[in-house]
Design a protein around this motif. Structure first.
Motif, short mmCIF file in Angstrom:
data_model
loop_
_atom_site.label_atom_id
_atom_site.label_comp_id
_atom_site.label_asym_id
_atom_site.label_seq_id
_atom_site.Cartn_x
_atom_site.Cartn_y
_atom_site.Cartn_z
N GLY A 73 28.57 3.58 -12.66
CA GLY A 73 28.75 4.95 -12.20
C GLY A 73 27.48 5.77 -12.32
N ILE A 74 26.76 5.61 -13.42
CA ILE A 74 25.51 6.36 -13.59
C ILE A 74 24.49 5.93 -12.54
CG2 ILE A 74 23.54 6.63 -15.13
CD1 ILE A 74 25.50 6.60 -17.47
N LEU A 75 24.41 4.64 -12.28
CA LEU A 75 23.47 4.14 -11.27
C LEU A 75 23.78 4.72 -9.90
CD1 LEU A 75 21.20 2.21 -10.36
CD2 LEU A 75 22.94 0.43 -10.11
N GLY A 76 25.03 4.60 -9.46
CA GLY A 76 25.41 5.12 -8.15
C GLY A 76 25.35 6.63 -8.08
N GLY A 77 25.72 7.30 -9.20
CA GLY A 77 25.71 8.75 -9.22
C GLY A 77 24.31 9.32 -9.09
N LEU A 78 23.36 8.76 -9.84
CA LEU A 78 21.99 9.24 -9.75
C LEU A 78 21.42 9.03 -8.35
CD1 LEU A 78 20.50 8.07 -13.16
CD2 LEU A 78 21.05 10.39 -12.46
N LEU A 79 21.71 7.87 -7.76
CA LEU A 79 21.23 7.61 -6.41
C LEU A 79 21.85 8.58 -5.42
CD1 LEU A 79 19.45 5.70 -4.74
CD2 LEU A 79 21.46 4.25 -4.41
N GLY A 80 23.14 8.88 -5.57
CA GLY A 80 23.80 9.83 -4.69
C GLY A 80 23.23 11.23 -4.82
N LEU A 81 22.95 11.65 -6.07
CA LEU A 81 22.38 12.97 -6.28
C LEU A 81 21.00 13.09 -5.65
CD1 LEU A 81 23.38 13.66 -10.01
CD2 LEU A 81 24.12 14.96 -8.01
N VAL A 82 20.15 12.11 -5.89
CA VAL A 82 18.77 12.18 -5.38
C VAL A 82 18.75 12.17 -3.86
CG1 VAL A 82 16.57 10.95 -5.26
CG2 VAL A 82 17.75 11.18 -7.45
N LEU A 83 19.45 11.21 -3.26
CA LEU A 83 19.45 11.12 -1.79
C LEU A 83 20.19 12.31 -1.17
CD1 LEU A 83 19.99 7.30 -1.18
CD2 LEU A 83 17.87 8.61 -1.23
N GLY A 84 21.22 12.81 -1.85
CA GLY A 84 21.92 13.99 -1.35
C GLY A 84 21.01 15.20 -1.32
N TYR A 85 20.20 15.36 -2.36
CA TYR A 85 19.25 16.47 -2.37
C TYR A 85 18.22 16.34 -1.25
CZ TYR A 85 20.30 19.35 -6.43
OH TYR A 85 20.87 20.25 -7.28
N ILE A 86 17.71 15.13 -1.09
CA ILE A 86 16.71 14.92 -0.05
C ILE A 86 17.29 15.20 1.33
CG2 ILE A 86 15.28 13.16 1.07
CD1 ILE A 86 14.92 11.86 -1.68
N ALA A 87 18.50 14.69 1.58
CA ALA A 87 19.13 14.90 2.89
C ALA A 87 19.48 16.37 3.10
CB ALA A 87 20.39 14.04 3.00
N GLY A 88 19.80 17.08 2.03
CA GLY A 88 20.14 18.49 2.17
C GLY A 88 18.95 19.39 2.33
N MET A 89 17.82 19.01 1.73
CA MET A 89 16.63 19.88 1.75
C MET A 89 15.77 19.68 2.99
SD MET A 89 15.36 19.72 -2.24
CE MET A 89 13.82 20.56 -1.82
N TYR A 90 15.69 18.46 3.48
CA TYR A 90 14.75 18.15 4.55
C TYR A 90 15.51 17.69 5.80
CZ TYR A 90 11.51 18.16 0.62
OH TYR A 90 10.81 18.51 -0.49
N ARG A 91 15.26 18.38 6.88
CA ARG A 91 15.98 18.08 8.12
C ARG A 91 15.67 16.68 8.63
NH1 ARG A 91 18.73 20.34 12.14
NH2 ARG A 91 18.39 19.65 14.28
N ILE A 92 14.42 16.25 8.51
CA ILE A 92 14.06 14.92 9.00
C ILE A 92 14.79 13.84 8.21
CG2 ILE A 92 12.02 14.74 7.50
CD1 ILE A 92 10.66 13.21 9.79
N ALA A 93 14.97 14.08 6.90
CA ALA A 93 15.71 13.12 6.08
C ALA A 93 17.19 13.14 6.45
CB ALA A 93 15.53 13.44 4.60
N ALA A 94 17.70 14.34 6.74
CA ALA A 94 19.11 14.45 7.13
C ALA A 94 19.37 13.70 8.42
CB ALA A 94 19.51 15.91 7.27
N LEU A 95 18.45 13.82 9.38
CA LEU A 95 18.62 13.14 10.66
C LEU A 95 18.50 11.63 10.52
CD1 LEU A 95 16.58 15.54 13.00
CD2 LEU A 95 19.07 15.35 12.79
N GLY A 96 17.68 11.17 9.58
CA GLY A 96 17.48 9.73 9.44
C GLY A 96 18.43 9.06 8.47
N LEU A 97 18.90 9.81 7.46
CA LEU A 97 19.69 9.21 6.39
C LEU A 97 21.17 9.53 6.48
CD1 LEU A 97 19.77 7.67 3.67
CD2 LEU A 97 19.25 9.85 2.53
N ALA A 98 21.49 10.82 6.66
CA ALA A 98 22.89 11.25 6.61
C ALA A 98 23.79 10.55 7.62
CB ALA A 98 22.97 12.77 6.78
N PRO A 99 23.38 10.39 8.90
CA PRO A 99 24.28 9.71 9.84
C PRO A 99 24.64 8.29 9.40
CG PRO A 99 22.54 10.86 11.03
CD PRO A 99 22.17 10.90 9.58
N THR A 100 23.66 7.58 8.81
CA THR A 100 23.94 6.21 8.35
C THR A 100 24.94 6.21 7.21
OG1 THR A 100 21.71 5.50 9.00
CG2 THR A 100 22.90 4.11 7.43
N VAL A 101 24.73 7.11 6.25
CA VAL A 101 25.65 7.18 5.10
C VAL A 101 27.05 7.58 5.56
CG1 VAL A 101 26.14 8.34 2.92
CG2 VAL A 101 23.80 7.69 3.50
#
Length: 257
Positions: A73-101
């Motif tokens: 849970g800690i492993l998956g949770g930390l990864l979710g938090l980090v990638l969630g922040y990146i996808a939320g802060m940067y539009r280019i990351a949101a366009l490249g990452l969020a649709p796949t997730v």
């Protein structure tokens, strides 16, 4: 819901239905309505984890499952938090990452087990990866949504002042995302618990509550199966209560209705 409305004359409302079911079960057993090799009495279920050699394995199985939830849970949770922040802060990351997730999360969680066993085998690695996946999706989605709720005027002010990305995360995006993250954390913990037990049950080997229930099923030990189900429910309730307690200590306002 307030504490007063959650109780009836000091008695928790949530305990009414389980208590009624237990009384009906006890009465049916005492009256002889339950019979056959698969029928067990409440007393048999109660004493099994303490006096039965196979039943006493519950405690080590429960400990193994909790440890698996914490590590995966800690492993998956930390990864979710980090990638969630990146996808939320940067539009280019949101366009490249969020649709796949968002696409991948549409796949039923337990449909990953055959693929994960092919990649990682039938050992501990598959259980940990599956538990991490169970935690990743709720926290990624909650964090991404929470970061995007940051007020636009404050974002523009931070850009004008030239604040560094880490400063913006701490001072702007984290406070804005915390309410959403707290909700995602509660969902993620329960998902990790169910995911870990499900992986143990499906794979079958090793120690864990899921393996404990699967072994009892193969031996037609209904008393142990029921004990395992009760432990599964109790563990989920305890983990959920622990998360609420921790978030209340960190941010008391998060518990306000």
């Amino acid at each position: 819901m307030s504490d007063r409305s959650a109780r009836i004359n000091g008695f928790p409302r949530g305990a009414v239905l389980p208590l009624a079911a237990a009384l009906i079960w006890f009465a049916a057993s005492a009256a002889g309505f339950l019979s056959g090799p698969m029928a067990v009495t409440p007393l048999e279920v109660f004493v099994t984890p303490f006096v039965d050699p196979s039943g006493r394995e519950l405690w080590m199985a429960l400990l193994a499952s909790v440890a698996r939830v914490l590590s995966g849970g800690i492993l998956g949770g930390l990864l979710g938090l980090v990638l969630g922040y990146i996808a939320g802060m940067y539009r280019i990351a949101a366009l490249g990452l969020a649709p796949t997730v968002h696409t991948v999360r549409q796949v039923a969680l337990f449909a990953w087990i055959p693929l994960l066993t092919a990649w990682f085998g039938n050992g501990e690695s598959t259980k940990l990866v599956f538990t991490a996946l169970s935690t990743f999706f709720p926290l990624f989605l909650a964090t991404e949504q929470g970061v995007r709720q940051a007020p636009l005027p404050l974002i523009e002010a931070a850009q004008t002042l030239g604040l560094r990305p880490w400063t913006r995360v701490r001072k702007l995006y984290l406070p804005a995302a915390l309410p959403s993250i707290y909700i995602g954390l509660q969902i993620a913990v329960l998902s990790a618990w169910i995911g870990a037990i499900g992986a143990e049950y499906a794979i079958g080997n090793g120690r864990g509550l899921g393996s404990y229930i699967a072994s009892a099923r193969d031996q037609f030990r209904m008393d142990i199966v029921i004990v395992g189900v009760f432990a599964l429910a109790g563990g989920g309730v305890a983990l959920s209560a622990a998360v609420r307690l921790v978030t209340a200590k960190i941010s008391p306002w998060s518990q306000e209705a």
